[in-house]
Scaffold this active site. Sequence first.
Site, PDB file in Angstrom:
ATOM      1  CB  CYS A   1      56.789 -39.728   0.002  1.00 37.27           C
ATOM      2  SG  CYS A   1      58.364 -39.511  -0.816  1.00 37.27           S
TER       3      CYS A   1
ATOM      4  CD  GLU B   1      58.134 -31.262  -0.337  1.00 42.48           C
ATOM      5  OE1 GLU B   1      57.084 -31.832  -0.657  1.00 42.48           O
ATOM      6  OE2 GLU B   1      58.395 -30.098  -0.691  1.00 42.48           O
TER       7      GLU B   1
END
Length: 542
Positions: A327, A293
């Site tokens: 994020c 990720e």
Amino acid sequence: MKNAIVQFPCPANEPVKSYLKGSPERIALDAELERQSNTIVDIPLIIGGKEIRTGNVAEVVCPHDHKHVLARYHKAGEKEIKMAIEAAMAAHEQWANTDWTVRAAIIMKCAELLATKYRPIMNAATMLGQSKNIYQAEIDSACETIDFFRYNVHYASKLYAIQPKLGAGVINTTEYRPLEGFVLAVTPFNFTSIASNLNMTPVLMGNTTIWKPSSTATLSNYYLMKLYEEAGVPAGVVNFLPGQGSLIGKICCESKDLAGIHFTGSTGTFQTLWKSVGNNIANYVSYPRLVGETGGKDYIFVHPSSTVDEVAWAAFTGAYEYQGQKCSAASRMYIPKSLWPAVLTKMKKFASEVKMGDVKDCKNFINAVIDEASWNNIDSYLKFAEEAEDAKIVMGGKRDKSKGYFVEPTVIETSNPHFKTMEEEIFGPVLTVYPYDDDKVDEAVHYLDTTSIYGLTGSVFGRDRAAVQKISDALCYTAGNFYVNDRPTGAVVGMQPFGGSRASGTNDKAGGEFNLIRWVLPRVIKETLVTPTDYRYSYMKE
Ligand code: NAD
């Protein structure tokens, strides 16, 4: 003898504690903050259960007070990295053959320890070492970490129960073998929960790991390691290896026994690791699983039918909580020109009210960015905006790194949909806004879709539900986590499994069955009850 069929039901999410002044949790946290503020921890490597001190040390400091040293950690060299690979391989067989319900019991014990004894320890370490305020620490290092433990056990019990059907005179079963080799877990600074999860998901499924923690999260990550040991994770199952990422990555990728990489961090680092695996592809026992990720350029798209106050809340909290270092933090916004002045006014009001500073002062909504490299990077983007002709800073923009790495919540307004800060990830409290003509919704949607390489999170605002649906369809590949009339951040385990595609990752969804399946190799076994003895089929016989 273990022969019970155990189902772990879907758990409730760990409640977020309030930390009101005088509450038991606040008293315990304040005492722990005091203890950790007055201690310098000597952090060793932990390989095969043994503490190793190399003498090659680096410091962990408070980002909001960078002269304050919290810990010194020993860095792994080539010798220790190879020892860690050996330790992970030595522990593999026994751990893989440990009944999965025993592994699950250990993980559930991790959750219980963290919900109680370790809660103030983990929250204090995350606050001081990663500059999170109480709330941001509580939802990360306590609640989300606990949720990952408990939910993954539930998902594992569902996964193991997936079995093929039986045939006439035939029994079919699927064994979910752990990967053949070790898993390299490379973890980011910004979420203690992710650091834990990248190890403990493969571990739950019977794998052993080498854990490369982020140098700026080493303190909280070390306490996590102590928690695993106390919960009964056996020696060698998780090997804690602070040190230089590029060296650890290189040596692990050169090992024939690398069975997988579980990564969260920047796109560039993941691509380096992927290339390294590619260069060694002929040498591995099996094809390594690559789960990553990575970066994002998360957005808010505002339709003209939106409400000013809701958009202002989403933009302000979505872009600036934890200093924009989630994020999923909003970092670009497309908004109709008719709404933008009122939204900006409201955001400026919020900005004038919030305070910035030390994590121990609860009045501070904003704390510091993680380190000097990050501050310098944000500074260079702000300088670029200050000098640009097609953009201007319309809110915030001040920064100061003399005591801590502080950057004010900032808005850059641009008339150029391809302005650098509309496209590139900054990872700081900076939102770039492109006001569009109200009658050019489709054009603005097209810009959003084609401007950035990322596809992590995004949100759309609007009261016109049909228009919202049309925009949602057009933005199908721009986000793996998409929000309607909400900010693009704040995913909760069990509710919004998390991850994106394009340059944002492999989208294997942390906190869900999709991720667990990457850490097993199913073996399907057919057992024939009465084996035939004649080669002829029945139609061939008279
Ligand atoms: P980073 O890439 O700098 O570091 C991540 C980890 O990789 C660290 O442990 C680091 O030491 C290690 N590393 C660095 N170079 C390496 C190399 N050559 N080989 C092996 N390991 C190496 O990222 P960061 O600054 O810790 O985290 C911020 C980034 O993470 C942002 O880009 C953010 O978007 C991303 N992120 C993404 C998600 C998501 O779910 N998509 C979640 C959190 C963070």
